[in-house]
Design a protein around this motif. Structure first.
Motif, mmCIF file in Angstrom:
data_model
loop_
_atom_site.group_PDB
_atom_site.id
_atom_site.type_symbol
_atom_site.label_atom_id
_atom_site.label_comp_id
_atom_site.label_asym_id
_atom_site.label_seq_id
_atom_site.Cartn_x
_atom_site.Cartn_y
_atom_site.Cartn_z
ATOM 1 N N GLY A 131 -8.989 -44.076 32.303
ATOM 2 C CA GLY A 131 -7.921 -44.440 31.379
ATOM 3 C C GLY A 131 -6.608 -44.683 32.103
ATOM 4 O O GLY A 131 -6.473 -44.449 33.305
ATOM 5 N N ARG A 132 -5.616 -45.164 31.319
ATOM 6 C CA ARG A 132 -4.274 -45.439 31.867
ATOM 7 C C ARG A 132 -3.244 -44.883 30.885
ATOM 8 O O ARG A 132 -3.276 -45.202 29.684
ATOM 9 N N ARG A 133 -2.312 -44.064 31.398
ATOM 10 C CA ARG A 133 -1.268 -43.460 30.580
ATOM 11 C C ARG A 133 0.071 -44.212 30.660
ATOM 12 O O ARG A 133 0.990 -43.871 29.924
ATOM 13 N N PHE A 147 -5.958 -47.895 36.966
ATOM 14 C CA PHE A 147 -6.048 -46.757 36.056
ATOM 15 C C PHE A 147 -5.622 -45.489 36.798
ATOM 16 O O PHE A 147 -5.770 -45.384 38.021
ATOM 17 N N ASP A 148 -5.076 -44.534 36.025
ATOM 18 C CA ASP A 148 -4.544 -43.313 36.625
ATOM 19 C C ASP A 148 -5.211 -42.040 36.090
ATOM 20 O O ASP A 148 -4.857 -40.930 36.480
ATOM 21 N N THR A 149 -6.166 -42.188 35.172
ATOM 22 C CA THR A 149 -6.822 -41.018 34.581
ATOM 23 C C THR A 149 -8.330 -41.174 34.723
ATOM 24 O O THR A 149 -8.912 -42.164 34.269
ATOM 25 N N ASN A 159 -13.845 -46.936 41.933
ATOM 26 C CA ASN A 159 -12.791 -46.669 42.912
ATOM 27 C C ASN A 159 -11.444 -46.635 42.190
ATOM 28 O O ASN A 159 -10.946 -47.674 41.732
ATOM 29 N N MET A 160 -10.832 -45.466 42.090
ATOM 30 C CA MET A 160 -9.557 -45.327 41.401
ATOM 31 C C MET A 160 -8.408 -46.010 42.158
ATOM 32 O O MET A 160 -7.414 -46.406 41.558
ATOM 33 N N PHE A 161 -8.560 -46.123 43.460
ATOM 34 C CA PHE A 161 -7.503 -46.751 44.257
ATOM 35 C C PHE A 161 -7.431 -48.257 44.010
ATOM 36 O O PHE A 161 -6.354 -48.832 43.853
ATOM 37 N N SER A 162 -8.581 -48.933 43.955
ATOM 38 C CA SER A 162 -8.602 -50.388 43.741
ATOM 39 C C SER A 162 -8.772 -50.769 42.280
ATOM 40 O O SER A 162 -8.508 -51.923 41.909
ATOM 41 N N TYR A 240 0.347 -51.370 25.796
ATOM 42 C CA TYR A 240 1.158 -50.179 25.526
ATOM 43 C C TYR A 240 0.346 -48.904 25.791
ATOM 44 O O TYR A 240 -0.868 -48.842 25.558
ATOM 45 N N SER A 241 1.077 -47.883 26.294
ATOM 46 C CA SER A 241 0.485 -46.557 26.463
ATOM 47 C C SER A 241 1.610 -45.542 26.623
ATOM 48 O O SER A 241 2.781 -45.927 26.761
ATOM 49 N N GLU A 242 1.242 -44.252 26.580
ATOM 50 C CA GLU A 242 2.235 -43.182 26.714
ATOM 51 C C GLU A 242 1.704 -42.127 27.673
ATOM 52 O O GLU A 242 0.488 -41.994 27.870
ATOM 53 N N GLU A 243 2.642 -41.351 28.243
ATOM 54 C CA GLU A 243 2.253 -40.299 29.181
ATOM 55 C C GLU A 243 1.471 -39.186 28.482
ATOM 56 O O GLU A 243 0.601 -38.541 29.076
ATOM 57 N N SER A 244 1.784 -38.979 27.202
ATOM 58 C CA SER A 244 1.134 -37.868 26.492
ATOM 59 C C SER A 244 -0.254 -38.233 25.979
ATOM 60 O O SER A 244 -1.080 -37.355 25.727
ATOM 61 N N ASP A 245 -0.542 -39.531 25.805
ATOM 62 C CA ASP A 245 -1.824 -39.972 25.261
ATOM 63 C C ASP A 245 -2.410 -41.090 26.133
ATOM 64 O O ASP A 245 -1.706 -41.744 26.908
ATOM 65 N N VAL A 246 -3.705 -41.297 25.956
ATOM 66 C CA VAL A 246 -4.401 -42.361 26.678
ATOM 67 C C VAL A 246 -4.753 -43.457 25.672
ATOM 68 O O VAL A 246 -5.605 -43.250 24.806
#
Length: 260
Positions: A131-133, A147-149, A159-162, A240-246
């Protein structure tokens, strides 16, 4: 009789030579007569003295006049610098030049994330859910979506890096993409297989944000990649996304391996 004649001849010769010797006759100079020279006709022009003299001197190699080449000081004749003219049309493309020398080595890149853990026996399973926050506005014509989650990443095939899923097990896969649109902004994304888009997720600009999804199945060979990119057109593209939700989720799993 003969003696008398001889005497008479001798006396006559001595009388003629015994008188005063006459002076040598000096030849008389007759007055110089000017020869007639043709001047010119009615349609001819008389030659100047300088031209006739040049003709006489040039005809004789002993009297040939030396050639004098004048030197002109360009700085005296040089005027002020003019204005720059309009740019001309580009010329024809020249021949390809020789290959240049090899350049210097670039800077060392960042260290990548560790790859998936090896197994003594290859597992016929593959699944991921990431997911992405953070929201994202596309700034380039094509922009890679990362993606960061990490929710599920079996054997680290994603691969989370690429931001790409790497196929280690060939077979039939199912993929789904869920995003949240942004008010008054366009949402345009491509699901990619290697470097070719295979599906599109699109939403027109609206006064309210909504959830959009896209899903598909792909037949993958070992070594192929699946990823997501944003596609920017004339309008502003954003998700759109938020830090608190995915709000942005990308899923994939193996349905049937090619070799069981």
């Amino acid at each position: 009789m003969s003696v008398v004649l001889l005497l008479l001849l001798v006396s006559s010769s001595t009388s003629s030579t015994s008188g005063a010797e006459p002076e040598q006759a000096v030849p008389r100079r007759e007055p110089r007569r000017l020869s007639c020279v043709r001047c010119c006709g009615p349609s001819e022009q008389p030659l100047s003295i300088l031209s006739s003299r040049h003709t006489r001197m040039s005809s004789d190699p002993a009297y040939t006049a030396p050639r004098v080449q004048p030197t002109i000081d360009i700085t005296i004749l040089k005027g002020e610098k003019g204005e720059m003219g309009e740019r001309g049309y580009p010329g024809a493309v020249g021949k390809e030049g020789e290959r240049g020398l090899r350049g210097f080595n670039g800077r060392k890149g960042q260290k990548g994330q560790p790859g998936p853990q090896g197994h003594s026996c290859k597992q016929l399973y593959a699944a991921f859910s990431v997911g992405r926050r953070k929201p994202l506005h596309s700034s380039d014509y094509f922009q890679h979506l990362t993606f960061d989650t990490e929710l599920v990443n079996l054997y680290k095939h994603f691969n989370m890096f690429s931001g790409k899923f790497f196929c280690y097990v060939a077979g039939i896969y199912y993929f789904s993409l869920n995003v949240h649109t942004w008010n008054f902004k366009e949402t345009y994304l491509h699901l990619m297989k290697n470097e070719k888009e295979v599906a599109i997720l699109y939403a027109q600009p609206s006064d309210r944000s909504i959830m959009q999804s896209q899903s598909l199945m792909l037949d993958l060979q070992e070594g192929e990649e699946v990823w997501v990119r944003m596609f920017k057109r004339e309008r502003e593209n954003a998700i759109y996304s938020e830090e608190s939700d995915v709000y942005i989720i990308f899923n994939g799993h193996l349905i049937k391996p090619a070799i069981e």
